[in-house]
Design a protein around this motif. Structure first.
Motif, PDB file in Angstrom:
ATOM      1  N   ALA A  42       0.832  -1.207   0.000  1.00 45.71           N
ATOM      2  CA  ALA A  42       0.000   0.000   0.000  1.00 45.71           C
ATOM      3  C   ALA A  42       0.866   1.255   0.000  1.00 45.71           C
ATOM      4  CB  ALA A  42      -0.932  -0.010   1.215  1.00 45.71           C
ATOM      5  N   ARG A  43       1.949   1.254   0.777  1.00 48.67           N
ATOM      6  CA  ARG A  43       2.872   2.389   0.789  1.00 48.67           C
ATOM      7  C   ARG A  43       3.446   2.632  -0.596  1.00 48.67           C
ATOM      8  NH1 ARG A  43       6.539   3.333   6.076  1.00 48.67           N
ATOM      9  NH2 ARG A  43       7.539   4.661   4.527  1.00 48.67           N
ATOM     10  N   MET A  46       0.730   4.072  -2.935  1.00 49.62           N
ATOM     11  CA  MET A  46       0.369   5.448  -2.596  1.00 49.62           C
ATOM     12  C   MET A  46       1.477   6.412  -2.977  1.00 49.62           C
ATOM     13  SD  MET A  46      -1.558   4.935   1.075  1.00 49.62           S
ATOM     14  CE  MET A  46      -1.770   6.703   1.353  1.00 49.62           C
ATOM     15  N   GLN A  49       1.671   6.687  -7.143  1.00 47.76           N
ATOM     16  CA  GLN A  49       0.624   7.566  -7.683  1.00 47.76           C
ATOM     17  C   GLN A  49       0.375   7.367  -9.175  1.00 47.76           C
ATOM     18  OE1 GLN A  49       1.798  11.535  -6.512  1.00 47.76           O
ATOM     19  NE2 GLN A  49       1.504  11.143  -4.342  1.00 47.76           N
ATOM     20  N   PHE A  53      -4.990   3.303  -6.657  1.00 47.63           N
ATOM     21  CA  PHE A  53      -4.859   2.721  -5.322  1.00 47.63           C
ATOM     22  C   PHE A  53      -6.158   2.007  -4.979  1.00 47.63           C
ATOM     23  CE2 PHE A  53      -5.014   2.773  -0.670  1.00 47.63           C
ATOM     24  CZ  PHE A  53      -3.825   2.133  -0.394  1.00 47.63           C
ATOM     25  N   ARG A  76     -10.452  -0.019   1.324  1.00 45.79           N
ATOM     26  CA  ARG A  76      -9.285   0.804   0.992  1.00 45.79           C
ATOM     27  C   ARG A  76      -8.946   1.775   2.120  1.00 45.79           C
ATOM     28  NH1 ARG A  76      -9.194   5.084  -3.965  1.00 45.79           N
ATOM     29  NH2 ARG A  76     -10.506   6.219  -2.504  1.00 45.79           N
ATOM     30  N   ILE A  80      -5.354   2.671   4.091  1.00 49.79           N
ATOM     31  CA  ILE A  80      -4.754   4.003   4.226  1.00 49.79           C
ATOM     32  C   ILE A  80      -4.482   4.308   5.697  1.00 49.79           C
ATOM     33  CG2 ILE A  80      -5.091   6.475   3.848  1.00 49.79           C
ATOM     34  CD1 ILE A  80      -6.959   5.662   1.489  1.00 49.79           C
ATOM     35  N   LEU A 127       4.105  10.157  -0.037  1.00 51.51           N
ATOM     36  CA  LEU A 127       3.078   9.575   0.823  1.00 51.51           C
ATOM     37  C   LEU A 127       2.271  10.659   1.520  1.00 51.51           C
ATOM     38  CD1 LEU A 127       4.643   6.443   2.580  1.00 51.51           C
ATOM     39  CD2 LEU A 127       2.541   6.528   1.249  1.00 51.51           C
ATOM     40  N   SER A 130      -0.160  12.024  -0.918  1.00 54.06           N
ATOM     41  CA  SER A 130      -1.274  11.101  -1.165  1.00 54.06           C
ATOM     42  C   SER A 130      -2.266  11.104  -0.010  1.00 54.06           C
ATOM     43  CB  SER A 130      -0.752   9.683  -1.376  1.00 54.06           C
ATOM     44  OG  SER A 130      -0.157   9.544  -2.626  1.00 54.06           O
ATOM     45  N   VAL A 131      -1.734  11.042   1.219  1.00 52.73           N
ATOM     46  CA  VAL A 131      -2.638  11.005   2.367  1.00 52.73           C
ATOM     47  C   VAL A 131      -3.427  12.302   2.452  1.00 52.73           C
ATOM     48  CG1 VAL A 131      -2.825  10.762   4.862  1.00 52.73           C
ATOM     49  CG2 VAL A 131      -1.180   9.369   3.620  1.00 52.73           C
ATOM     50  N   PHE A 134      -6.283  11.950  -0.003  1.00 58.08           N
ATOM     51  CA  PHE A 134      -7.332  11.057   0.481  1.00 58.08           C
ATOM     52  C   PHE A 134      -8.110  11.699   1.633  1.00 58.08           C
ATOM     53  CE2 PHE A 134      -4.652   7.620  -1.449  1.00 58.08           C
ATOM     54  CZ  PHE A 134      -5.617   7.137  -2.324  1.00 58.08           C
TER      55      PHE A 134
END
Length: 220
Positions: A42-43, A46, A49, A53, A76, A80, A127, A130-131, A134
């Motif tokens: 997952a890391r 993410m 990109q 995901f 999902r 995260i 990361l 991305s976070v 989200f």
């Protein structure tokens, strides 16, 4: 139907520090290894990109079945949240430790600057980006990420609280800590664009500049 050795079903432990926890199985060693592989995958996705995901893509990257992914993570969002928890020891905990260890403001500030002098993992800046994205689109991720940033800001405020106690002039450490936290966070966003920044020098200038200003607080 053939029976498989069970990896215990995940449960959602209660948050004890304001952080939203991802589901964690009560677990065999094999189950922990599978879960760790899924979080690592997952890391990567993410940070990459470029690949969507999804739980299916995470499972494929981890080399496990899609069903096994959902065995450990309901959806999902759970993945995260697990990534958010997984990166905490790389940015929140060392900062908190640098501030919490005994010493003067100058000694603690030196430890904070030293922390930012250490090489950052290649995936951390993307990361964060991305976070952040989200968090704008998922209430559970936003709640978790806000809790992480409360801890990030609180560490800087604690640093400047030590300075305020040393100065004894009534300076408020909250805006000083918030200013430092926000500025350093902005550098992470810039680094995600592959910009070259001398992070230790910037953090040193920032912390010592704020400290000098605190010696002469503006009249209210």
């Amino acid at each position: 139907m053939a029976t498989q050795a069970k990896e215990a079903r995940p449960v959602n432990p209660p948050a004890v520090d304001g952080t939203v926890r991802a589901a964690k199985p009560r677990t065999s060693a094999k189950g922990e290894q599978t879960r760790a592989r899924l979080i690592a995958a997952a890391r990567l996705l993410m940070a990459d990109q470029e690949v969507p995901f999804t739980t299916r893509n995470v499972a494929a990257r981890a080399g496990v079945t899609h069903g096994m992914c959902h065995y450990h993570f309901a959806d999902r969002t759970d993945l995260i949240l697990a990534v958010v928890e997984d990166i905490r020891p790389e940015w929140i905990l060392p900062l908190e430790e640098a501030v919490a260890l005994p010493g003067s403001f100058a000694q603690r500030a030196d430890r904070v600057i030293e922390f930012f002098s250490e090489p950052e993992g290649d995936d951390l800046a993307p990361l964060y980006t991305s976070v952040h994205w989200f968090a704008q689109n998922d209430a559970r991720v936003r709640e978790s990420w806000e809790a992480e940033y409360r801890r990030w800001r609180a560490a800087f405020v604690a640093l400047f609280r030590v300075l305020a106690e040393e100065l004894g002039n009534g300076v408020d450490p909250q805006p000083l800590g918030d200013a430092a936290a926000s500025a350093v966070d902005g550098m992470a966003a810039i680094r995600s664009l592959n910009a070259e920044i001398d992070t230790p020098s910037v953090v040193r200038a920032l912390i010592h500049g704020l400290a000098r200003g605190a010696e002469y607080p503006a009249a209210s």
